[in-house]
Design a protein around this motif. Structure first.
Motif, PDB file in Angstrom:
ATOM      1  N   TRP A 151       0.833  -1.204   0.000  1.00  0.00           N
ATOM      2  CA  TRP A 151       0.000   0.000   0.000  1.00  0.00           C
ATOM      3  C   TRP A 151       0.869   1.256   0.000  1.00  0.00           C
ATOM      4  O   TRP A 151       0.590   2.215  -0.731  1.00  0.00           O
ATOM      5  N   LEU A 152       1.930   1.266   0.797  1.00  0.00           N
ATOM      6  CA  LEU A 152       2.795   2.441   0.855  1.00  0.00           C
ATOM      7  C   LEU A 152       3.450   2.722  -0.491  1.00  0.00           C
ATOM      8  O   LEU A 152       3.509   3.876  -0.936  1.00  0.00           O
ATOM      9  N   THR A 153       3.952   1.681  -1.170  1.00  0.00           N
ATOM     10  CA  THR A 153       4.642   1.920  -2.439  1.00  0.00           C
ATOM     11  C   THR A 153       3.674   2.296  -3.550  1.00  0.00           C
ATOM     12  O   THR A 153       4.021   3.084  -4.422  1.00  0.00           O
ATOM     13  N   SER A 154       2.453   1.759  -3.530  1.00  0.00           N
ATOM     14  CA  SER A 154       1.540   2.004  -4.653  1.00  0.00           C
ATOM     15  C   SER A 154       0.620   3.196  -4.410  1.00  0.00           C
ATOM     16  O   SER A 154       0.685   4.199  -5.119  1.00  0.00           O
ATOM     17  N   ALA A 155      -0.226   3.117  -3.393  1.00  0.00           N
ATOM     18  CA  ALA A 155      -1.209   4.177  -3.162  1.00  0.00           C
ATOM     19  C   ALA A 155      -0.566   5.480  -2.723  1.00  0.00           C
ATOM     20  O   ALA A 155      -1.037   6.566  -3.076  1.00  0.00           O
ATOM     21  N   VAL A 156       0.522   5.383  -1.953  1.00  0.00           N
ATOM     22  CA  VAL A 156       1.120   6.599  -1.386  1.00  0.00           C
ATOM     23  C   VAL A 156       2.263   7.119  -2.258  1.00  0.00           C
ATOM     24  O   VAL A 156       2.294   8.292  -2.634  1.00  0.00           O
ATOM     25  N   GLU A 157       3.237   6.244  -2.593  1.00  0.00           N
ATOM     26  CA  GLU A 157       4.406   6.683  -3.339  1.00  0.00           C
ATOM     27  C   GLU A 157       4.219   6.598  -4.852  1.00  0.00           C
ATOM     28  O   GLU A 157       5.109   7.004  -5.609  1.00  0.00           O
ATOM     29  N   LYS A 158       3.073   6.046  -5.294  1.00  0.00           N
ATOM     30  CA  LYS A 158       2.736   5.961  -6.726  1.00  0.00           C
ATOM     31  C   LYS A 158       3.765   5.132  -7.503  1.00  0.00           C
ATOM     32  O   LYS A 158       4.163   5.485  -8.614  1.00  0.00           O
ATOM     33  N   ARG A 159       4.204   4.053  -6.871  1.00  0.00           N
ATOM     34  CA  ARG A 159       5.124   3.128  -7.529  1.00  0.00           C
ATOM     35  C   ARG A 159       4.441   1.774  -7.649  1.00  0.00           C
ATOM     36  O   ARG A 159       3.222   1.698  -7.742  1.00  0.00           O
ATOM     37  N   GLN A 160       5.226   0.702  -7.591  1.00  0.00           N
ATOM     38  CA  GLN A 160       4.676  -0.636  -7.768  1.00  0.00           C
ATOM     39  C   GLN A 160       4.017  -1.136  -6.484  1.00  0.00           C
ATOM     40  O   GLN A 160       4.450  -0.784  -5.381  1.00  0.00           O
ATOM     41  N   PRO A 161       2.970  -1.988  -6.596  1.00  0.00           N
ATOM     42  CA  PRO A 161       2.311  -2.513  -5.396  1.00  0.00           C
ATOM     43  C   PRO A 161       2.928  -3.812  -4.886  1.00  0.00           C
ATOM     44  O   PRO A 161       2.485  -4.343  -3.875  1.00  0.00           O
ATOM     45  N   TRP A 162       3.915  -4.343  -5.570  1.00  0.00           N
ATOM     46  CA  TRP A 162       4.576  -5.586  -5.167  1.00  0.00           C
ATOM     47  C   TRP A 162       5.960  -5.612  -5.788  1.00  0.00           C
ATOM     48  O   TRP A 162       6.297  -4.782  -6.636  1.00  0.00           O
ATOM     49  N   GLU A 163       6.768  -6.589  -5.367  1.00  0.00           N
ATOM     50  CA  GLU A 163       8.105  -6.727  -5.935  1.00  0.00           C
ATOM     51  C   GLU A 163       8.090  -7.677  -7.127  1.00  0.00           C
ATOM     52  O   GLU A 163       8.777  -7.471  -8.117  1.00  0.00           O
TER      53      GLU A 163
END
Length: 301
Positions: A151-163
């Motif tokens: 959630w932090l990488t996708s919804a917040v940082e606008k990056r990928q939601p998984w590795e």
């Protein structure tokens, strides 16, 4: 560069890995997981105490971001409370902690890294638990941490939601090496856990590109003729020879990747690790292979 599958190495070297964790039992593994949870719980508490709603909005984040982070903080507090209750008088108490957070962005970035490390630590511990039920607890926490990180990488940082298709398991020594620098003074009554410590590793830039170069900052003893930078990504590990303090970045790395200096081209373990781990990031965008409207999934009516 060289690439090997961690999963196959784990299956083929179960005896060796068991010996590597011979100093651990289910109680000490629970104490270890609680030690890491204390770090994460302190990070979220400190971040929320430091940055108010207005700090988040001034940094460009909508109000719901801080609200969701407050919910994650509640989860971390629950992990600490339950594990403390389970261990009773054997539970390690919180230490003092020092986090390099200077603004909302640095807090969110560190929170993403720490939650990812927590997921890796829980997954890595599962295989060494001796049927006491702790494996379900560790796996459940690891799954929650993975959701937090995604959630932090996708919804917040606008990056990928998984590795990628696999999470990366870490041993106690590996995970602890990533968080130990944030730990200050601990109560004398805390258990003395059987961690093996390694020299701290710095790899920069922290956001490298495939086939580019990273610089490795570590004082190496001349015990091996060649050292390698091991790249841990899911259940695979790749190796780059370190030449004059530099290493080439392999292809095919996605999301949050762990790196360590090793003396042989084998999955990192106590027998070949010469440094602690570091984190590097390979963000990736979303893409679709088929954008034909006629074959797209239909919305329910």
């Amino acid at each position: 560069m060289f690439r090997k599958a961690i999963l196959l190495a784990l299956v083929g070297a179960a005896t060796t890995l068991g010996q590597a964790l011979s100093g651990w039992d289910d109680t000490s593994l629970t104490q270890y997981l609680l030690t890491l949870q204390h770090v994460e719980n302190a990070l979220f508490s400190q971040g929320l105490d430091t940055f108010a709603d207005t700090d988040f909005t001034d940094a460009g984040y909508p109000t719901w971001v801080r609200n969701r982070i407050s919910q994650i903080a509640d989860h971390e507090a629950a992990h600490v409370s339950d594990m403390t209750d389970a261990l009773g008088s054997d539970a390690p108490a919180p230490c003092t902690y020092n986090f390099p957070i200077t603004d909302v962005d640095s807090f969110i970035d560190l929170a993403q890294q720490v939650t990812t490390i927590q997921a890796s630590a829980g997954i890595g511990a599962v295989g060494f638990i001796n049927g006491t039920g702790l494996e379900i607890y560790a796996a459940s926490i690891a799954a929650a941490e993975s959701r937090h990180a995604g959630w932090l990488t996708s919804a917040v940082e606008k990056r990928q939601p998984w590795e990628g298709p696999w999470e990366t398991p870490l041993s106690p020594n590996e995970a602890y090496s990533l968080l130990v620098d944030y730990i200050g003074d601990c109560p004398d009554t805390n258990p003395d856990l059987p961690f093996k410590t390694y020299p701290a590793l710095t790899v920069y830039p922290g956001y490298p590109t495939a086939d580019g170069t990273v610089y490795v900052s570590l004082t190496l003893k001349a015990a091996a003729s060649t050292f390698y930078l091991a790249w841990l990504d899911g259940l695979t590990v790749q190796y780059s020879p370190i030449v004059n303090g530099q290493a080439t970045v392999p292809e095919g790395l996605d999301g949050t990747v762990y790196v360590a200096v090793v003396s042989t081209q084998a999955p990192p373990s106590d027998s070949n690790l010469v440094s602690g781990l570091a984190v590097v990031q390979f963000p990736f965008d979303s893409w679709a292979t088929d954008t034909n409207p006629s074959t797209a999934p239909k919305k329910a009516t």
